[in-house]
Write an enzyme that holds these catalytic residues in place. Structure first.
Site, PDB file in Angstrom:
ATOM      1  N   SER A 152       0.857  -1.088  -0.046  1.00 47.91           N
ATOM      2  CA  SER A 152       0.037  -0.017  -0.045  1.00 47.91           C
ATOM      3  C   SER A 152       1.070   1.459  -0.115  1.00 47.91           C
ATOM      4  O   SER A 152       1.988   1.273  -0.648  1.00 47.91           O
ATOM      5  CB  SER A 152      -1.061  -0.242   1.142  1.00 47.91           C
ATOM      6  OG  SER A 152      -2.089   0.992   1.244  1.00 47.91           O
ATOM      7  N   ARG A 221     -11.755   7.004   9.220  1.00 47.88           N
ATOM      8  CA  ARG A 221     -11.202   5.651   9.222  1.00 47.88           C
ATOM      9  C   ARG A 221     -12.512   4.715   8.643  1.00 47.88           C
ATOM     10  O   ARG A 221     -12.086   3.782   8.009  1.00 47.88           O
ATOM     11  CB  ARG A 221     -10.981   5.239  10.562  1.00 47.88           C
ATOM     12  CG  ARG A 221     -10.270   3.778  10.794  1.00 47.88           C
ATOM     13  CD  ARG A 221      -9.277   3.631  10.127  1.00 47.88           C
ATOM     14  NE  ARG A 221      -8.411   2.388  10.438  1.00 47.88           N
ATOM     15  CZ  ARG A 221      -7.247   2.020   9.669  1.00 47.88           C
ATOM     16  NH1 ARG A 221      -6.732   2.556   8.909  1.00 47.88           N
ATOM     17  NH2 ARG A 221      -6.744   0.796  10.171  1.00 47.88           N
ATOM     18  N   ASP A 315      -8.237  -6.465  -4.982  1.00 46.25           N
ATOM     19  CA  ASP A 315      -8.174  -5.055  -4.441  1.00 46.25           C
ATOM     20  C   ASP A 315      -8.721  -4.126  -5.488  1.00 46.25           C
ATOM     21  O   ASP A 315      -8.442  -4.078  -6.648  1.00 46.25           O
ATOM     22  CB  ASP A 315      -6.691  -4.919  -4.531  1.00 46.25           C
ATOM     23  CG  ASP A 315      -6.185  -3.695  -3.844  1.00 46.25           C
ATOM     24  OD1 ASP A 315      -7.189  -2.915  -3.578  1.00 46.25           O
ATOM     25  OD2 ASP A 315      -4.950  -3.556  -3.762  1.00 46.25           O
ATOM     26  N   HIS A 348      -7.627  -5.230  -0.536  1.00 45.43           N
ATOM     27  CA  HIS A 348      -6.598  -4.655  -0.410  1.00 45.43           C
ATOM     28  C   HIS A 348      -6.122  -5.011   0.982  1.00 45.43           C
ATOM     29  O   HIS A 348      -4.612  -5.191   0.944  1.00 45.43           O
ATOM     30  CB  HIS A 348      -6.876  -3.078  -0.394  1.00 45.43           C
ATOM     31  CG  HIS A 348      -5.532  -2.227  -0.397  1.00 45.43           C
ATOM     32  ND1 HIS A 348      -4.723  -2.108  -1.031  1.00 45.43           N
ATOM     33  CD2 HIS A 348      -5.119  -1.346   0.728  1.00 45.43           C
ATOM     34  CE1 HIS A 348      -3.793  -1.288  -0.951  1.00 45.43           C
ATOM     35  NE2 HIS A 348      -3.930  -1.041   0.310  1.00 45.43           N
ATOM     36  N   ASP A 349      -6.523  -5.349   2.142  1.00 45.50           N
ATOM     37  CA  ASP A 349      -6.018  -5.603   3.263  1.00 45.50           C
ATOM     38  C   ASP A 349      -5.197  -7.145   3.009  1.00 45.50           C
ATOM     39  O   ASP A 349      -4.789  -7.565   4.109  1.00 45.50           O
ATOM     40  CB  ASP A 349      -6.853  -5.934   4.335  1.00 45.50           C
ATOM     41  CG  ASP A 349      -7.080  -4.597   5.159  1.00 45.50           C
ATOM     42  OD1 ASP A 349      -6.169  -3.746   4.849  1.00 45.50           O
ATOM     43  OD2 ASP A 349      -7.928  -4.754   6.094  1.00 45.50           O
TER      44      ASP A 349
END
Length: 492
Positions: A152, A221, A315, A348-349
């Site tokens: 990232s 967040r 992602d 993405h994680d």
């Protein structure tokens, strides 16, 4: 201690003696960099891997802090026997400048006022983060690094390292990243920033002696966390399950588990992160752009490191096509690049979660050490018409024991050694052809070092000229360099 765990680790701090000049032209004084280091730095200091963290990460990449209930954010990859093996490598990870986890940022005290910087802190860029990391490595006495790795925003730093310091790094591994921030990525960051500055508690960044804008930061967040997941992972984890009830409330309260989860993520984030740092770091990500006059090929033209570009199939924040764009630009510049996709529903994680695939792919790339990784590039060569006396003088002046002999177009013709020179003196030879070895055993830059080592051992020689496909000498590799590297990177 769990198998493969580093156990208890501590964060260290480096205070820059000089000002840090920023890409904007401004400077920061009294800069502190928080960092952690794992493993042992070898005598030659050539086993260093720099780990770069993501947007809200920190220096605590692995191991445990006393009292913590979970390890560092990349503990799945860092430790004995893992792909970032601390029995082989010396791992360094630092908190980026502009952050709030030990390194200087907007919540730090401005030495000129004695108060927190707030919005008087200068805007920073990914390049500024990398330059600060370089200062840290200089302080540690490290003149080159074996690899730099990150996912990232950490992947953005990896790419910036490759461009800013092409001769400093050997291998670069960028996960779930892009060579420039897209309009969609910038848009998500802007919405998150608006969430923060719209909170009345933000007070134009002057909240350090009152209450942090927790509502706005939590909302930022929550927005960000949605982009880190995927539709598949959210369906698998939550579906349409209700939270602590078996029927709809038919009001505006939280009904679904996914809502409760996002609120929890937002609340817990405010306990560890500074709102102003979130503003500054997301802005640094927005500014990131390695293209040159709109050309990614031109922007990446100076990269010399061997590159591994990793994307995640699900992602949608940094989709695979952006990684493929990097690969195409590197290929256009004849950079040695490998592309891999992680099959995952995590979104993405996944670069933080897929332990099995990541250890396999990254470990294979790091352990695939070739001659080009350690060969000496500034090789001294001579031509056949040189005298033995002159050849001896060249070897003495350069402190070398092997001297390749080449033609006018740099093609290998033979080699002489210091032992050959001694023989010539003893037997009173005067011409080079009397001692020249013409059937030269050579190596190629893409040859594995273990194969190269066996070649030396089987032929009882201690160095090999390295030639390209046209038999031109491009380097030389010695047994000392191989022994050091094999000792540091023994296959597991």
């Amino acid at each position: 201690m769990k198998k493969g765990s580093l156990g208890i680790v501590e964060t260290k701090y480096y205070h820059l003696e000089e000002e840090l000049k920023l890409e904007s032209g401004r400077k920061i004084s009294d800069v502190t960099i928080a960092y952690e280091a794992y493993g042992t730095l070898n005598r030659d200091k050539n086993n260093v891997i720099l780990v770069c963290h993501a947007l809200t990460g920190d220096a605590h990449a692995a191991g445990w802090h006393k009292g913590d209930n979970k390890p560092g954010w990349w503990d799945i990859l860092i430790g004995p026997g893992k792909c970032l093996d601390t029995d082989k490598y010396f791992i360094v990870c630092s908190n980026v400048i502009g952050g709030c986890r030990g390194s200087t940022g907007p919540s730090s005290i401005d030495p000129e006022t004695g108060k927190p910087y707030g919005l008087s802190f200068p805007v920073i860029t990914i390049k500024d983060m990398v330059n600060a990391q370089k200062k840290l490595l200089d302080h540690l006495g490290i003149s080159s690094i074996y690899a730099v790795i990150g996912g990232s925003m950490g992947g953005l730093q990896v790419l910036q390292w490759s461009v800013s310091y092409p001769d400093y790094i050997n291998k670069a591994i960028a996960l779930a990243a892009s060579a420039y921030s897209s309009p969609q990525q910038i848009a998500f960051n802007e919405v998150a920033r608006i969430a923060i500055i719209s909170d009345p508690e933000w007070n134009k960044g002057n909240y350090y002696y009152s209450r942090q804008p927790s509502h706005g930061l939590a909302l930022a967040r929550m927005i960000g966390h949605i982009t880190y997941l995927s539709d598949e992972s959210m369906r698998e984890k939550f579906g349409r399950e209700l939270q602590d009830r078996d029927r709809y409330n038919y009001d505006l309260s939280m009904d679904f588990q996914v809502e409760s989860y996002l609120h929890y993520k937002g609340r817990s984030f405010t306990e560890r992160f500074d709102a102003n740092s979130y503003l500054y770091i997301t802005k640094a990500v927005d500014y990131f752009d390695l293209t040159e006059n709109g050309s990614l090929i031109d922007g990446l033209k100076d990269i010399k490191a061997k590159c591994l570009i990793i994307a995640v199939t699900s992602d949608w924040l940094y989709p695979p096509y952006q990684s493929k764009d990097i690969v195409m630009a590197l290929n256009a510049n004849n950079v040695d690049v490998t592309y891999r996709e992680i099959e995952s529903n995590y979104g993405h994680d996944a670069f933080l979660l897929e332990a099995g695939q990541l250890n396999y792919v990254i470990g294979g790339f790091l352990n695939n050490i070739t001659v080009s990784d350690i060969m000496k590039l500034d090789v001294v060569t001579v031509q056949e018409d040189i005298s033995i006396e002159d050849a001896a003088q060249i070897m003495f002046d350069n402190g070398i024991t092997h001297l390749p002999v080449v033609s006018d177009d740099e093609q290998i013709r033979g080699i002489i050694t210091s032992w050959d020179i001694s023989k010539a003196v003893a037997l009173k030879f005067t011409t080079l052809d009397r001692i020249l070895t013409k059937n030269v055993i050579t190596s190629r830059p893409d040859e594995g070092i273990e194969k190269c080592a066996r070649k030396m051992q089987n032929n009882n020689i201690s160095a090999l000229p390295v030639i390209d496909e046209n038999r031109k000498v491009i380097g030389i590799i010695g047994s000392d360099e191989i022994n050091k590297m094999i000792g540091n990177h023994r296959c597991t």
